[in-house]
Design a protein around this motif. Structure first.
Motif, PDB file in Angstrom:
ATOM      1  N   LYS A 171       0.832  -1.186   0.000  1.00 15.29           N
ATOM      2  CA  LYS A 171       0.000   0.000   0.000  1.00 15.29           C
ATOM      3  C   LYS A 171       0.875   1.247   0.000  1.00 15.29           C
ATOM      4  N   LYS A 172       0.309   2.344  -0.420  1.00 15.23           N
ATOM      5  CA  LYS A 172       1.049   3.593  -0.488  1.00 15.23           C
ATOM      6  C   LYS A 172       1.629   3.939   0.875  1.00 15.23           C
ATOM      7  N   GLY A 173       2.921   4.269   0.885  1.00 16.32           N
ATOM      8  CA  GLY A 173       3.571   4.654   2.124  1.00 16.32           C
ATOM      9  C   GLY A 173       4.204   3.493   2.864  1.00 16.32           C
ATOM     10  N   GLN A 174       3.982   2.253   2.417  1.00 20.81           N
ATOM     11  CA  GLN A 174       4.537   1.102   3.113  1.00 20.81           C
ATOM     12  C   GLN A 174       5.614   0.401   2.301  1.00 20.81           C
ATOM     13  N   SER A 175       5.707   0.681   1.010  1.00 19.09           N
ATOM     14  CA  SER A 175       6.651  -0.024   0.150  1.00 19.09           C
ATOM     15  C   SER A 175       8.097   0.204   0.564  1.00 19.09           C
ATOM     16  N   TRP A 176       8.392   1.340   1.156  1.00 15.31           N
ATOM     17  CA  TRP A 176       9.776   1.609   1.551  1.00 15.31           C
ATOM     18  C   TRP A 176      10.247   0.604   2.597  1.00 15.31           C
ATOM     19  N   LYS A 177       9.339   0.172   3.471  1.00 18.59           N
ATOM     20  CA  LYS A 177       9.730  -0.785   4.506  1.00 18.59           C
ATOM     21  C   LYS A 177       9.934  -2.173   3.905  1.00 18.59           C
ATOM     22  N   TYR A 178       9.116  -2.530   2.929  1.00 20.00           N
ATOM     23  CA  TYR A 178       9.300  -3.824   2.269  1.00 20.00           C
ATOM     24  C   TYR A 178      10.596  -3.822   1.468  1.00 20.00           C
ATOM     25  N   GLU A 179      10.908  -2.687   0.849  1.00 16.11           N
ATOM     26  CA  GLU A 179      12.171  -2.555   0.116  1.00 16.11           C
ATOM     27  C   GLU A 179      13.354  -2.724   1.074  1.00 16.11           C
ATOM     28  N   LEU A 180      13.246  -2.135   2.271  1.00 17.79           N
ATOM     29  CA  LEU A 180      14.286  -2.286   3.295  1.00 17.79           C
ATOM     30  C   LEU A 180      14.421  -3.751   3.701  1.00 17.79           C
ATOM     31  N   PHE A 181      13.291  -4.411   3.903  1.00 17.61           N
ATOM     32  CA  PHE A 181      13.290  -5.835   4.253  1.00 17.61           C
ATOM     33  C   PHE A 181      14.062  -6.651   3.217  1.00 17.61           C
ATOM     34  N   LEU A 182      13.803  -6.396   1.933  1.00 12.02           N
ATOM     35  CA  LEU A 182      14.489  -7.124   0.866  1.00 12.02           C
ATOM     36  C   LEU A 182      15.982  -6.817   0.856  1.00 12.02           C
ATOM     37  N   VAL A 184      17.898  -5.883   3.481  1.00 13.63           N
ATOM     38  CA  VAL A 184      18.536  -6.545   4.626  1.00 13.63           C
ATOM     39  C   VAL A 184      18.664  -8.041   4.365  1.00 13.63           C
ATOM     40  N   LYS A 185      17.609  -8.635   3.818  1.00 14.74           N
ATOM     41  CA  LYS A 185      17.630 -10.074   3.547  1.00 14.74           C
ATOM     42  C   LYS A 185      18.713 -10.430   2.533  1.00 14.74           C
ATOM     43  N   ALA A 186      18.825  -9.628   1.468  1.00 17.33           N
ATOM     44  CA  ALA A 186      19.827  -9.901   0.435  1.00 17.33           C
ATOM     45  C   ALA A 186      21.237  -9.749   0.984  1.00 17.33           C
ATOM     46  N   CYS A 187      21.456  -8.709   1.778  1.00 13.58           N
ATOM     47  CA  CYS A 187      22.801  -8.455   2.301  1.00 13.58           C
ATOM     48  C   CYS A 187      23.205  -9.472   3.362  1.00 13.58           C
ATOM     49  N   MET A 188      22.264  -9.887   4.201  1.00 12.88           N
ATOM     50  CA  MET A 188      22.620 -10.861   5.236  1.00 12.88           C
ATOM     51  C   MET A 188      22.956 -12.214   4.614  1.00 12.88           C
ATOM     52  N   ARG A 189      22.316 -12.542   3.499  1.00 13.10           N
ATOM     53  CA  ARG A 189      22.575 -13.820   2.840  1.00 13.10           C
ATOM     54  C   ARG A 189      23.922 -13.841   2.123  1.00 13.10           C
ATOM     55  N   ASN A 190      24.460 -12.659   1.846  1.00 12.49           N
ATOM     56  CA  ASN A 190      25.685 -12.588   1.052  1.00 12.49           C
ATOM     57  C   ASN A 190      26.828 -11.901   1.782  1.00 12.49           C
ATOM     58  N   SER A 191      26.772 -11.881   3.107  1.00 13.50           N
ATOM     59  CA  SER A 191      27.823 -11.248   3.909  1.00 13.50           C
ATOM     60  C   SER A 191      28.413 -12.258   4.880  1.00 13.50           C
ATOM     61  N   ILE A 192      29.694 -12.067   5.209  1.00 12.84           N
ATOM     62  CA  ILE A 192      30.361 -12.999   6.122  1.00 12.84           C
ATOM     63  C   ILE A 192      30.749 -12.333   7.440  1.00 12.84           C
ATOM     64  N   SER A 193      30.396 -11.055   7.601  1.00 17.86           N
ATOM     65  CA  SER A 193      30.716 -10.355   8.843  1.00 17.86           C
ATOM     66  C   SER A 193      29.816  -9.138   8.983  1.00 17.86           C
ATOM     67  N   LYS A 283      12.792   3.775  -7.518  1.00 14.98           N
ATOM     68  CA  LYS A 283      12.684   4.050  -6.091  1.00 14.98           C
ATOM     69  C   LYS A 283      12.710   2.771  -5.271  1.00 14.98           C
ATOM     70  N   TYR A 284      12.089   1.709  -5.795  1.00 18.02           N
ATOM     71  CA  TYR A 284      12.028   0.432  -5.091  1.00 18.02           C
ATOM     72  C   TYR A 284      12.562  -0.680  -6.000  1.00 18.02           C
ATOM     73  N   PRO A 285      13.849  -0.654  -6.322  1.00 18.93           N
ATOM     74  CA  PRO A 285      14.404  -1.618  -7.289  1.00 18.93           C
ATOM     75  C   PRO A 285      14.329  -3.068  -6.840  1.00 18.93           C
ATOM     76  N   LEU A 286      14.554  -3.337  -5.549  1.00 20.56           N
ATOM     77  CA  LEU A 286      14.526  -4.723  -5.093  1.00 20.56           C
ATOM     78  C   LEU A 286      13.117  -5.295  -5.163  1.00 20.56           C
ATOM     79  N   THR A 287      12.128  -4.469  -4.862  1.00 20.32           N
ATOM     80  CA  THR A 287      10.740  -4.909  -4.975  1.00 20.32           C
ATOM     81  C   THR A 287      10.419  -5.238  -6.426  1.00 20.32           C
ATOM     82  N   SER A 288      10.942  -4.414  -7.342  1.00 19.53           N
ATOM     83  CA  SER A 288      10.695  -4.635  -8.763  1.00 19.53           C
ATOM     84  C   SER A 288      11.395  -5.892  -9.267  1.00 19.53           C
ATOM     85  N   LEU A 289      12.589  -6.143  -8.720  1.00 18.76           N
ATOM     86  CA  LEU A 289      13.357  -7.303  -9.166  1.00 18.76           C
ATOM     87  C   LEU A 289      12.890  -8.606  -8.533  1.00 18.76           C
TER      88      LEU A 289
END
Length: 317
Positions: A171-182, A184-193, A283-289
């Motif tokens: 919904k409008k105004g909430q996509s930024w948080k879902y983008e953040l979620f994606l 964090v998830k992508a970075c935690m899966r591909n980081s070693i520290s 604005k929300y590239p991870l959501t789009s991808l």
């Protein structure tokens, strides 16, 4: 650590209920000894659910509840152990009188059990009333069972339970948080520290305030919006402790070169999207991808065919 995820699919028709039960009993995903029923026979669960509804004359509204009980890929558990925990979970007082069918799936890189609950209680005729308090009760009981079986439990925030549908809301105004979620998830899966994680988040445009003095991590989006890690769903997955545990597992079991290639692929796709995409995509590239586009490109790279980045921007993403 087990995570509980409620599925907000179409659940107001008999057809949807039959489809859901058939899905979780699919022999390509599970095995006979990994299927159990509570107050019902799994193979006849659909018909028994219907008989209960007709007996109490309650055939309208929500027909079933569907949730998934998942374990991380690095958890040292067998399908049999996961299913035993599932059977014990069905014995919780909250399920007393309700008909439940459970099937543990082994077709993914993480073991998980699907539960389908008849919304009409076979003993009382009362309907299941889903609330955040109920979800927390199930979660707490799940945590206790994991402890009993010697599995790790990450302490999360009380009352911060959300359904998949709530968190996936765009919904409008909430996509930024879902983008953040994606992100964090992508970075935690591909980081070693911790340092590697913060660096990757920075490259995506996010600042990360992670200090020993503060209980929570604070993320700041490129637009300046702030969000603590306890607000991400599910909160247990994004605690400091679990993030550090994930980094340790990545370092121990993953090839650093492969992790770097995956994150670089993501950065490249985002750059291409910003060139071709509209304002929403930029604005929300991870959501789009998210979804098939990224999966197809990763599969393409894994096949060794490579990607023609010079001409990729001419294609429709």
């Amino acid at each position: 650590m087990a995570v509980i995820d409620f599925i907000n699919a179409e659940n107001k028709t008999y057809k949807g209920m039959k489809r859901a039960i058939s899905y979780i009993l699919n022999p390509e995903k599970t095995e006979p000894h990994l299927i159990s029923g509570h107050n019902c026979d799994p193979e006849n669960a659909y018909y028994e659910f219907v008989l209960t509804k007709r007996h109490f004359k309650k055939e309208n509204g929500r027909q079933f509840i569907h949730f998934v009980h998942s374990f991380a890929p690095y958890e040292k558990v067998t399908p049999e152990q996961v299913h035993e925990i599932a059977k014990e979970l069905m014995q919780a007082d909250i399920f007393k009188g309700f008909q439940v069918v459970a099937a543990t799936h082994t077709d993914k890189d993480h073991l998980h059990t699907h539960f389908i609950i008849n919304t009409v209680n076979a003993e009382t005729g009362l309907k299941w009333k889903q609330s955040r308090e109920q979800l927390q009760v199930i979660k707490d009981y799940s945590d206790q069972l994991c402890r009993n079986h010697g599995l790790q439990v990450i302490k999360g925030e009380q009352g911060n339970y959300k359904t998949r549908g709530e968190y996936r809301s765009h919904k409008k105004g909430q996509s930024w948080k879902y983008e953040l979620f994606l992100a964090v998830k992508a970075c935690m899966r591909n980081s070693i520290s911790k340092e590697d994680f913060i660096s990757n988040m920075n490259r995506l445009g996010y600042s990360v305030n992670w200090t020993d003095e503060r209980k929570y991590i604070t993320f700041t989006t490129p637009e300046g919006k702030k969000c603590r890690n306890r607000k991400l769903y599910p909160p247990e997955r994004f605690t400091k402790e679990n993030l550090l545990k994930t980094f340790e597992m990545n370092k121990k079991y993953q090839d650093k070169k492969v992790l770097d290639e995956r994150i670089e692929l993501l950065f490249t796709l985002i750059r291409l999207l910003s060139i071709n995409g509209n304002n929403v995509n930029s604005k929300y590239p991870l959501t789009s991808l998210e979804g098939q586009v990224l999966k197809d490109k990763v599969k393409e790279m894994q096949k060794g065919e490579g990607l023609d980045w010079e001409h990729e921007s001419e294609r429709e993403l």
